[in-house]
Design a protein around this motif. Structure first.
Motif, short mmCIF file in Angstrom:
data_model
loop_
_atom_site.label_atom_id
_atom_site.label_comp_id
_atom_site.label_asym_id
_atom_site.label_seq_id
_atom_site.Cartn_x
_atom_site.Cartn_y
_atom_site.Cartn_z
N THR A 166 0.86 -1.19 0.00
CA THR A 166 0.00 0.00 0.00
C THR A 166 0.89 1.23 0.00
O THR A 166 1.79 1.36 0.85
N VAL A 167 0.65 2.13 -0.95
CA VAL A 167 1.40 3.39 -1.04
C VAL A 167 0.46 4.53 -0.74
O VAL A 167 -0.60 4.66 -1.37
N VAL A 168 0.83 5.36 0.24
CA VAL A 168 0.03 6.51 0.65
C VAL A 168 0.79 7.77 0.29
O VAL A 168 1.95 7.95 0.70
N ILE A 169 0.17 8.65 -0.50
CA ILE A 169 0.78 9.92 -0.91
C ILE A 169 0.06 11.04 -0.18
O ILE A 169 -1.13 11.31 -0.43
N ASN A 170 0.77 11.71 0.74
CA ASN A 170 0.19 12.80 1.52
C ASN A 170 0.53 14.15 0.91
O ASN A 170 1.60 14.32 0.29
N THR B 62 -8.12 14.74 1.09
CA THR B 62 -9.21 13.81 0.80
C THR B 62 -8.63 12.59 0.11
O THR B 62 -8.03 12.71 -0.96
N PRO B 63 -8.76 11.39 0.71
CA PRO B 63 -8.13 10.20 0.11
C PRO B 63 -8.84 9.75 -1.15
O PRO B 63 -10.07 9.79 -1.25
N ASP B 64 -8.04 9.32 -2.12
CA ASP B 64 -8.54 8.75 -3.36
C ASP B 64 -7.81 7.43 -3.56
O ASP B 64 -6.61 7.40 -3.81
N THR B 65 -8.52 6.31 -3.46
CA THR B 65 -7.91 4.98 -3.49
C THR B 65 -8.05 4.37 -4.88
O THR B 65 -9.14 4.36 -5.46
N VAL B 66 -6.90 3.88 -5.40
CA VAL B 66 -6.86 3.28 -6.73
C VAL B 66 -6.07 1.98 -6.65
O VAL B 66 -5.00 1.93 -6.02
N GLU B 67 -6.57 0.91 -7.28
CA GLU B 67 -5.84 -0.35 -7.38
C GLU B 67 -4.95 -0.29 -8.62
O GLU B 67 -5.43 -0.36 -9.75
N MET B 68 -3.63 -0.15 -8.41
CA MET B 68 -2.71 -0.03 -9.52
C MET B 68 -2.32 -1.39 -10.09
O MET B 68 -2.09 -1.53 -11.30
N ARG B 69 -2.23 -2.40 -9.21
CA ARG B 69 -1.94 -3.78 -9.59
C ARG B 69 -2.72 -4.67 -8.64
O ARG B 69 -3.20 -4.19 -7.59
N PRO B 70 -2.83 -5.95 -8.93
CA PRO B 70 -3.52 -6.82 -7.99
C PRO B 70 -2.90 -6.82 -6.59
O PRO B 70 -3.59 -7.12 -5.62
N ASP B 71 -1.60 -6.49 -6.50
CA ASP B 71 -0.92 -6.49 -5.20
C ASP B 71 -0.51 -5.09 -4.76
O ASP B 71 0.21 -4.96 -3.76
N LEU B 72 -0.96 -4.04 -5.48
CA LEU B 72 -0.52 -2.67 -5.18
C LEU B 72 -1.72 -1.73 -5.12
O LEU B 72 -2.46 -1.59 -6.10
N THR B 73 -1.88 -1.09 -3.96
CA THR B 73 -2.95 -0.11 -3.75
C THR B 73 -2.34 1.26 -3.55
O THR B 73 -1.41 1.42 -2.74
N LEU B 74 -2.86 2.25 -4.27
CA LEU B 74 -2.40 3.64 -4.14
C LEU B 74 -3.49 4.46 -3.47
O LEU B 74 -4.62 4.50 -3.95
N ILE B 75 -3.13 5.10 -2.35
CA ILE B 75 -4.04 6.03 -1.67
C ILE B 75 -3.43 7.42 -1.83
O ILE B 75 -2.42 7.75 -1.19
N ARG C 198 -0.66 16.87 -7.37
CA ARG C 198 -0.24 16.67 -8.75
C ARG C 198 0.70 15.47 -8.79
O ARG C 198 1.80 15.53 -8.26
N LEU C 199 0.23 14.37 -9.41
CA LEU C 199 1.04 13.18 -9.48
C LEU C 199 0.58 12.31 -10.64
O LEU C 199 -0.61 12.02 -10.78
N ARG C 200 1.53 11.93 -11.48
CA ARG C 200 1.23 10.96 -12.54
C ARG C 200 1.27 9.57 -11.91
O ARG C 200 2.33 9.07 -11.55
N ARG C 201 0.11 8.96 -11.77
CA ARG C 201 0.00 7.73 -11.00
C ARG C 201 0.85 6.59 -11.55
O ARG C 201 1.28 5.71 -10.80
N GLN C 202 1.11 6.59 -12.84
CA GLN C 202 1.83 5.46 -13.41
C GLN C 202 3.29 5.41 -12.97
O GLN C 202 3.95 4.37 -13.16
N ILE C 203 3.83 6.49 -12.37
CA ILE C 203 5.22 6.43 -11.92
C ILE C 203 5.36 5.62 -10.63
O ILE C 203 6.45 5.15 -10.32
N ILE C 204 4.26 5.43 -9.88
CA ILE C 204 4.35 4.68 -8.62
C ILE C 204 4.67 3.21 -8.87
O ILE C 204 5.60 2.66 -8.24
N PRO C 205 3.97 2.50 -9.77
CA PRO C 205 4.38 1.10 -10.04
C PRO C 205 5.80 0.99 -10.56
O PRO C 205 6.47 -0.03 -10.34
N GLU C 206 6.31 2.03 -11.25
CA GLU C 206 7.69 1.99 -11.75
C GLU C 206 8.69 2.05 -10.61
O GLU C 206 9.81 1.54 -10.72
N CYS C 207 8.30 2.70 -9.49
CA CYS C 207 9.22 2.88 -8.37
C CYS C 207 9.12 1.78 -7.33
O CYS C 207 10.08 1.54 -6.58
N VAL C 208 7.97 1.12 -7.22
CA VAL C 208 7.77 0.09 -6.20
C VAL C 208 8.25 -1.25 -6.75
O VAL C 208 7.71 -1.76 -7.74
#
Length: 763
Positions: free
Chosen positions: A263-267, A274-287, A293-303
């Motif tokens: 689980t990745v939490v971006i504060n 206000t939290p916005d929860t997105v399932e990026m992969r079956p094993d990766l949750t982005l809150i 301002r964040l391009r969400r696709q960079i999170i799976p590249e970093c994890v």
């Protein structure tokens, strides 16, 4: 006569004070005590006894207690302990100036009982045991001087034979954990080398094994869970080691874990979230806390965590590194939560990131004083957005300016010498390039676009404008190797205005005039850097760069049938090749004492569309980062020296071949204050002879005489993030005719000095 008598009386009074200082430093020593006057030495017996240098150095550090007359600033013993003399001979009044002076000057005596030599003997014996000298013994003796109330201390060490590790008995191969520990122990560089017994080396081996285990799923394993049992009876001077596991290992620490969900939490940086929860992969949750301002696709590249794989601390470090190198978070925390209910336990990870402020403002103010009598202030203001598109892209704008005027030399003081520049840059934290260019995913790679405009006004000589645009890549193939490729850089220089003085200088030197002409400089540059810590005492840095200018344009024009001088937008473009290399070797001698050496060489050649390399691309030496006994651009080329009636701007003291060599000894003084002693040599030459600069061409017969040599000393104020450096260079040999014969041919000692104040180390 009266003045001379006063000087003589003052000298006699000072001498009497020094004599009394030497004779009255034990007046207040308690009965039965002795004043400690220093370490006489550490003697090893028998004379043939050999002990490894690191152990003998540690022993010396343990017993080298400073006496009263020890100057910490330079590590010297001075003969007259003023502080101790004040303590013994100057009563301490309760108030007033004398009380203040007493508090500032007086030093309590260092007694032999304060040094505690008995305790230090036990300390040495323990150090011998820890390093394999089990039969060693230590003693000490007091060595009184002429005054029996003073004594030095000498320690005698009989280390005995060094015990070596003969064999290592491994754990019973009954579980996956013990099997893994055994295989790691067999390949450990210390346990498998049969070297001298050392508790520090055994501890380091235990840490290495533990780190490997934690990268293989045993996340909660700790070094103290591995124990050593030593047997020295079976064979003389040999140790048989047996590995064992501690009896108090928790069951959960001996289990291997696989990776669970992440689980990745971006504060936000601040404000309501206000939290916005997105399932990026079956094993990766982005809150993601909104608005951000964040391009969400960079999170799976970093994890780098993947569900079901064996858990590895290395993946934790990589994930933190990949997120940190984006440059958009002020804090990154990674926590793990174990789940031991399943047959094969797992670790769920929670990565919590907090945004940093996106905008950064920088301000730099400086003042300059140049060898040509120009002085004045400088200012640089920068604004950077570290997350302009939501993926760590950096958009920066920087405005620089300096304002100078000339003092002395009989010239008019015109308050209008200035330089102003504007630079805009856009940097992406990734390679925007074809996939076939090799790169490392584990290192930070950058793509940079740069635009720059600069206006330089020298009121007595010229006004010049320069514009350039560039596209470059920074990437790494391996940890120690970095590459920079400027795929395209186009520079345009325009000599807007010249004065009669400048025109007369150019008329006398056509080669220099050619290098100043208005022109385009289309370039491609590649730089290779190898930077590696070879061992705890040695670091080497090798840099090589090669650049070409105008060759691609020349080929295109030639393919189109263009003959003669080729122009771009009606202006000639420069054509040349340039290469340079530098090696810096940093050798740690002991403690914080370093010997740093540098060798730099470079060559360039203009051809085709150009007769001269552009002035801004030519080599020069001298100054704060070069040969510090000479001012910048005051040497060369070769034995050439500008006439004494030439203005002090050194337009013609550049070359197309450069050689420099430097050696610098760096040592600590006190706290952040460091010192240096250095030796610099080098010069620049011309690869094509210039009649206007006789002696400037590179010739084997005069090469050694053409090398300038200087030495000097310096001070450095080093607070890690900033180094302020002051160097005083002393000329030894000038390559030009000074009117004096011999190798030391400086006009006078005073004229051989050059002072430089700079930021950062010279190399």
């Amino acid at each position: 006569m009266k003045a001379n008598s006063r000087i003589l009386l003052c000298g006699l009074a000072a001498a009497l004070m020094l004599i009394s200082a030497a004779c009255s430093t034990t007046r207040r020593i308690p009965e039965g005590e002795q004043l400690y006057t220093g370490l006489k030495g550490v003697v090893y017996t028998p004379d043939t006894a050999r002990i490894v240098p690191e152990v003998s150095s540690a022993i010396h550090d343990a017993v080298d207690v400073p006496p009263n007359n020890y100057w910490k600033l330079l590590g010297w013993h001075y003969p007259f302990p003023l502080g101790l003399w004040v303590y013994n001979n100057w009563p301490n009044p309760k108030s007033g100036l004398r009380h203040w002076l007493y508090e500032k000057l007086a030093r309590d005596p260092v007694l032999v009982s304060d040094v505690r030599p008995e305790a230090r003997v036990k300390m040495i014996d323990g150090m011998l045991d820890d390093n394999g000298y089990f039969r060693g013994s230590t003693s000490y003796e007091l060595l009184p001087g002429k005054n029996p109330r003073k004594a030095k201390i000498r320690y005698t060490v009989n280390p005995g034979p060094a015990f070596v590790i003969d064999s290592v008995e491994l754990l019973p191969d009954t579980t996956h954990l013990t099997h893994l520990i055994d295989s790691l122990a067999r390949t450990d560089r210390y346990l498998s080398s049969r070297t001298r017994y050392s508790t520090d080396s055994l501890s380091a081996a235990r840490v290495r094994i533990t780190n490997s285990l934690r990268n293989r799923g045993y996340y909660f394993f700790r070094p103290d869970y591995i124990e050593y049992l030593a047997d020295s009876v079976m064979r003389p001077t040999h140790i048989t080691l047996r590995l064992d596991l501690a009896s108090n290992i928790p069951s959960w620490a001996a289990r291997r874990y696989r990776t669970g969900r992440t689980t990745v939490v971006i504060n936000r940086y601040r404000g309501r979230q206000t939290p916005d929860t997105v399932e990026m992969r079956p094993d990766l949750t982005l809150i993601q806390m909104q608005p951000t301002r964040l391009r969400r696709q960079i999170i799976p590249e970093c994890v780098t965590f993947r569900k079901g794989r064996v858990f590895s601390v290395r993946n934790m470090n990589r994930t933190q590194t990949y997120l940190a190198r984006l440059g958009i978070f002020r804090s990154i925390n990674i926590d793990v939560v174990p789940d031991t209910t399943a047959a094969e336990p797992t670790l769920d990870t929670r990565v919590e990131c907090t945004f940093d402020a996106p905008l950064e403002v920088s301000l730099e103010v400086n003042a300059s004083s140049k060898s040509n009598s120009y002085i004045g202030p400088g200012l640089s203001v920068g604004l950077t957005n570290h997350n302009v598109f939501g993926g760590g892209e950096q958009l920066g704008v920087r405005l620089t300016g300096s304002y100078e005027w000339q003092t002395g030399s009989g010239r008019r003081s015109i308050f209008n010498s200035y330089e102003v520049g504007l630079t805009g840059s856009l940097a992406f934290p990734r390679m925007l390039a074809p996939k076939f260019i090799p790169r490392s995913r584990y290192q930070l790679n950058w793509t940079r676009f740069t635009l720059n405009a600069d206006l330089l006004n020298r009121p007595h000589f010229f006004k010049m404008a320069q514009f350039n645009a560039a596209v470059s890549y920074d990437w790494r193939l391996r940890r120690h190797v970095s590459n920079t490729l400027t795929l395209f850089k186009l520079t345009y220089t325009n000599l807007m205005h010249t004065t009669a003085d400048f025109d007369s200088i150019m008329a006398a030197n056509p080669a220099v005039a050619q290098s100043f002409q208005s022109q385009f400089i289309p370039q491609m540059i590649y730089t290779y850097t190898y930077d590696r810590q070879l061992n705890p005492a040695d670091n080497i840095n090798f840099t090589f760069s090669v650049q070409e200018a105008g060759n691609i344009f020349w080929g295109l024009w030639r393919a189109c049938g263009k003959r003669g001088e080729k122009r771009l937008f009606g202006t000639p473009f420069s054509q040349f090749v340039k290469g340079q290399a530098q090696v810096v070797w940093n050798r740690r001698l002991w403690g914080d004492h370093h010997l740093v050496s540098r060798v730099a060489i470079g060559a360039e050649h203009a051809y085709g569309n150009s007769t001269q390399v552009p002035y801004a691309e030519q080599f020069y030496v001298g100054g704060a980062n070069s040969i510090r006994a000479f001012t910048v651009r005051s040497l060369g080329p070769g034995s050439y020296h500008a006439p004494s009636d030439t203005p002090d701007d050194y337009f013609d003291q550049t070359g197309t071949f450069k050689l420099e060599a430097n050696v610098e000894y760096r040592f600590p003084i006190a706290g952040p204050l460091h010192g240096a002693a250095f030796l610099d040599a080098g010069n620049v030459w011309l690869l094509k002879a210039d009649p206007a600069r006789p002696g400037g061409a590179l010739r084997g017969s005069t090469f050694l005489r053409d090398i300038a040599l200087g030495t000097g000393v310096g001070l450095r104020f080093d607070i890690s993030m900033l180094v302020i450096r002051a160097d005083l260079g002393i000329g030894i040999h000038a390559p030009y005719n000074t009117g004096h014969g011999g190798y030391y041919n400086m006009e006078s000692f005073g004229k051989s000095l050059a002072f430089h104040l700079a930021i950062g180390y010279p190399f």
